[in-house]
Design an enzyme around this catalytic site. Structure first.
Site, PDB file in Angstrom:
ATOM      1  CB  ALA A  66      -0.898  -0.013   1.231  1.00  0.00           C
ATOM      2  N   GLY A 109       0.720  -5.026   0.887  1.00  0.00           N
ATOM      3  CA  GLY A 109      -0.480  -5.106   0.052  1.00  0.00           C
ATOM      4  C   GLY A 109      -0.214  -5.763  -1.294  1.00  0.00           C
ATOM      5  CD  GLU A 112      -2.022  -7.603   2.967  1.00  0.00           C
ATOM      6  OE1 GLU A 112      -1.756  -6.442   2.579  1.00  0.00           O
ATOM      7  OE2 GLU A 112      -2.460  -7.855   4.101  1.00  0.00           O
ATOM      8  CD  GLU A 132       1.902  -5.547   5.740  1.00  0.00           C
ATOM      9  OE1 GLU A 132       2.728  -6.435   6.072  1.00  0.00           O
ATOM     10  OE2 GLU A 132       1.111  -5.669   4.797  1.00  0.00           O
TER      11      GLU A 132
HETATM   12  N1  CO8 Z   1       4.531   3.288  -0.632  1.00  0.00           N
HETATM   13  C1  CO8 Z   1       4.901   4.468  -1.184  1.00  0.00           C
HETATM   14  N2  CO8 Z   1       6.023   4.631  -1.911  1.00  0.00           N
HETATM   15  C2  CO8 Z   1       6.803   3.545  -2.087  1.00  0.00           C
HETATM   16  C3  CO8 Z   1       6.483   2.288  -1.539  1.00  0.00           C
HETATM   17  C4  CO8 Z   1       5.278   2.182  -0.794  1.00  0.00           C
HETATM   18  N3  CO8 Z   1       4.874   1.010  -0.273  1.00  0.00           N
HETATM   19  N4  CO8 Z   1       7.474   1.407  -1.866  1.00  0.00           N
HETATM   20  C5  CO8 Z   1       8.350   2.088  -2.600  1.00  0.00           C
HETATM   21  N5  CO8 Z   1       7.963   3.385  -2.745  1.00  0.00           N
HETATM   22  C6  CO8 Z   1       8.649   4.474  -3.458  1.00  0.00           C
HETATM   23  C7  CO8 Z   1       9.846   4.966  -2.689  1.00  0.00           C
HETATM   24  O1  CO8 Z   1       9.436   5.898  -1.702  1.00  0.00           O
HETATM   25  C8  CO8 Z   1      10.674   5.588  -3.785  1.00  0.00           C
HETATM   26  O2  CO8 Z   1      10.125   6.821  -4.111  1.00  0.00           O
HETATM   27  P1  CO8 Z   1      11.081   8.147  -4.217  1.00  0.00           P
HETATM   28  O3  CO8 Z   1      11.995   7.829  -5.374  1.00  0.00           O
HETATM   29  O4  CO8 Z   1      10.125   9.255  -4.503  1.00  0.00           O
HETATM   30  O5  CO8 Z   1      11.798   8.240  -2.928  1.00  0.00           O
HETATM   31  C9  CO8 Z   1      10.423   4.667  -4.962  1.00  0.00           C
HETATM   32  O6  CO8 Z   1       9.197   3.965  -4.664  1.00  0.00           O
HETATM   33  C10 CO8 Z   1      11.518   3.615  -5.156  1.00  0.00           C
HETATM   34  O7  CO8 Z   1      11.660   2.926  -3.920  1.00  0.00           O
HETATM   35  P2  CO8 Z   1      13.091   2.740  -3.193  1.00  0.00           P
HETATM   36  O8  CO8 Z   1      14.001   3.874  -3.528  1.00  0.00           O
HETATM   37  O9  CO8 Z   1      12.832   2.475  -1.761  1.00  0.00           O
HETATM   38  O10 CO8 Z   1      13.612   1.438  -3.957  1.00  0.00           O
HETATM   39  P3  CO8 Z   1      14.624   0.355  -3.389  1.00  0.00           P
HETATM   40  O11 CO8 Z   1      14.960  -0.515  -4.543  1.00  0.00           O
HETATM   41  O12 CO8 Z   1      15.736   0.996  -2.652  1.00  0.00           O
HETATM   42  O13 CO8 Z   1      13.788  -0.495  -2.296  1.00  0.00           O
HETATM   43  C11 CO8 Z   1      11.860  -1.689  -1.445  1.00  0.00           C
HETATM   44  C12 CO8 Z   1      12.712  -1.288  -2.692  1.00  0.00           C
HETATM   45  C13 CO8 Z   1      12.662  -2.655  -0.559  1.00  0.00           C
HETATM   46  C14 CO8 Z   1      10.628  -2.392  -1.983  1.00  0.00           C
HETATM   47  C15 CO8 Z   1      11.487  -0.418  -0.643  1.00  0.00           C
HETATM   48  O14 CO8 Z   1      10.933   0.525  -1.542  1.00  0.00           O
HETATM   49  C16 CO8 Z   1      10.481  -0.656   0.445  1.00  0.00           C
HETATM   50  O15 CO8 Z   1      10.833  -1.167   1.499  1.00  0.00           O
HETATM   51  N6  CO8 Z   1       9.197  -0.281   0.230  1.00  0.00           N
HETATM   52  C17 CO8 Z   1       8.144  -0.393   1.220  1.00  0.00           C
HETATM   53  C18 CO8 Z   1       7.701  -1.825   1.399  1.00  0.00           C
HETATM   54  C19 CO8 Z   1       6.639  -1.893   2.467  1.00  0.00           C
HETATM   55  O16 CO8 Z   1       6.848  -1.622   3.620  1.00  0.00           O
HETATM   56  N7  CO8 Z   1       5.409  -2.329   2.063  1.00  0.00           N
HETATM   57  C20 CO8 Z   1       4.307  -2.460   2.969  1.00  0.00           C
HETATM   58  C21 CO8 Z   1       3.459  -1.226   2.948  1.00  0.00           C
HETATM   59  S1  CO8 Z   1       2.153  -1.290   4.157  1.00  0.00           S
HETATM   60  C22 CO8 Z   1       0.970  -2.211   3.436  1.00  0.00           C
HETATM   61  O17 CO8 Z   1       1.103  -2.684   2.329  1.00  0.00           O
HETATM   62  C23 CO8 Z   1      -0.287  -2.410   4.229  1.00  0.00           C
HETATM   63  C24 CO8 Z   1      -1.450  -2.839   3.332  1.00  0.00           C
HETATM   64  C25 CO8 Z   1      -2.729  -2.862   4.118  1.00  0.00           C
HETATM   65  C26 CO8 Z   1      -3.573  -1.597   3.921  1.00  0.00           C
HETATM   66  C27 CO8 Z   1      -4.928  -1.839   4.580  1.00  0.00           C
HETATM   67  C28 CO8 Z   1      -5.734  -0.587   4.686  1.00  0.00           C
HETATM   68  C29 CO8 Z   1      -7.057  -0.874   5.469  1.00  0.00           C
END
Ligand code: CO8
Length: 258
Positions: A66, A109, A112, A132
């Protein structure tokens, strides 16, 4: 099909593909993407000319979860009143078979949404996880439930409590994914699986999918009863007569409903 900002929808015969398309955010699932995605999926589901729906992302990311930046702004009242992300339930309830073709990150997500699909095919590059816990929350789009059903308590607790990622091989060994394929062959191989399913008799496919879903939500006795009754009901399908006739005549079936 209408234009979309966050997804691309394509058709190849009876197979439709929805490609998540927010490359700058690694396909993070924001509200706009969800709205477009679910509407497109429902439209495809209602079309009897579509026999299978493939969901995929980019080579680097199926979806990195998400959208964290969008979630950051929300209060509890905001998400509660909007019933945040509940539209995804409608995707999980489609009758058309769905296949997730996963390359790269399928986190939070993203994992999921893959699990909402009927079959997950992983590229060797795929990475699955429910991170998460590292954000101070827990899975919120079914991860704690679907992952536990898919891989059992031991592995689900491991992934959800540590937030670690697993590769395609461990995901297949754990029962999360159905097949692992070379990364460059992902879409071709999934296309073949999807077109094979799309050529089957649609009522039989709907019924078979429903029976497997019942297995996840009922007792064994209730599930067996559901299966038997549904199997018997399939004798009313013209395609059942054709399927059995074709076998007896040593020819390929010509299903009418597909
Ligand atoms: N949300 C928003 N932006 C994201 C996300 C995300 N989940 N993942 C990556 N991005 C963005 C980064 O912020 C970055 O943007 P910018 O260039 O503007 O800074 C761009 O994508 C590229 O990402 P990275 O530079 O971080 O790329 P890397 O190759 O270094 O890393 C990763 C890749 C490991 C995937 C890293 O991006 C990461 O850890 N992302 C987050 C993963 C995460 O924690 N996911 C879980 C999110 S919570 C969730 O999914 C809950 C769902 C349930 C919702 C229910 C509602 C009721």
């Amino acid at each position: 099909m209408t234009d979309h900002e966050n997804i691309v929808v394509s058709r190849d015969g009876r197979v439709a593909t929805i490609t998540l398309n927010r490359p700058k955010a690694l396909n993070a699932l924001n509200h706009a993407l969800m709205t477009e995605f679910v509407a497109a999926a429902e439209e495809l589901d209602a079309d009897p000319e579509v026999g299978c729906i493939v969901v995929t992302g980019s080579q680097k990311a199926f979806a990195a979860g998400a959208d964290i930046k969008e979630m950051l702004e929300q209060s509890y009242a905001d998400v509660y009143v909007k019933d945040w992300f509940s539209a995804w339930d409608r995707f999980g309830a489609l009758r058309t078979p769905t296949i997730a073709a996963v390359s790269g990150y399928a986190l939070g997500g993203g994992c999921e949404v893959a699990m909402m699909c009927d079959i997950i095919v992983a590229a060797e590059s795929a990475k699955f996880g429910q991170p998460e816990i590292n954000l101070g929350v827990l899975p919120g789009m079914g991860g704690s439930q679907r992952l536990t059903r898919a891989v059992g308590k031991a592995k689900a607790m491991d992934l959800i409590l540590t937030g670690r990622q697993i590769g395609a091989e461990e995901a297949e060994r754990s029962g999360l994914v159905a097949r692992v394929v070379p990364t460059e062959e992902l879409l071709d191989q999934v296309g073949e699986i999807a077109s094979g399913i799309a050529e089957k008799s649609l009522p039989a496919v709907y019924a078979a999918k429903e029976a497997v879903q019942v297995a996840l939500e009922s007792t064994l006795t209730e599930g067996i009863r559901f299966e038997r009754r549904t199997f018997m009901a399939a004798f009313a399908f013209e395609d059942r007569t054709e399927g059995m006739q074709a076998f007896s005549e040593k020819r390929a079936p010509q299903f009418r409903h597909r």
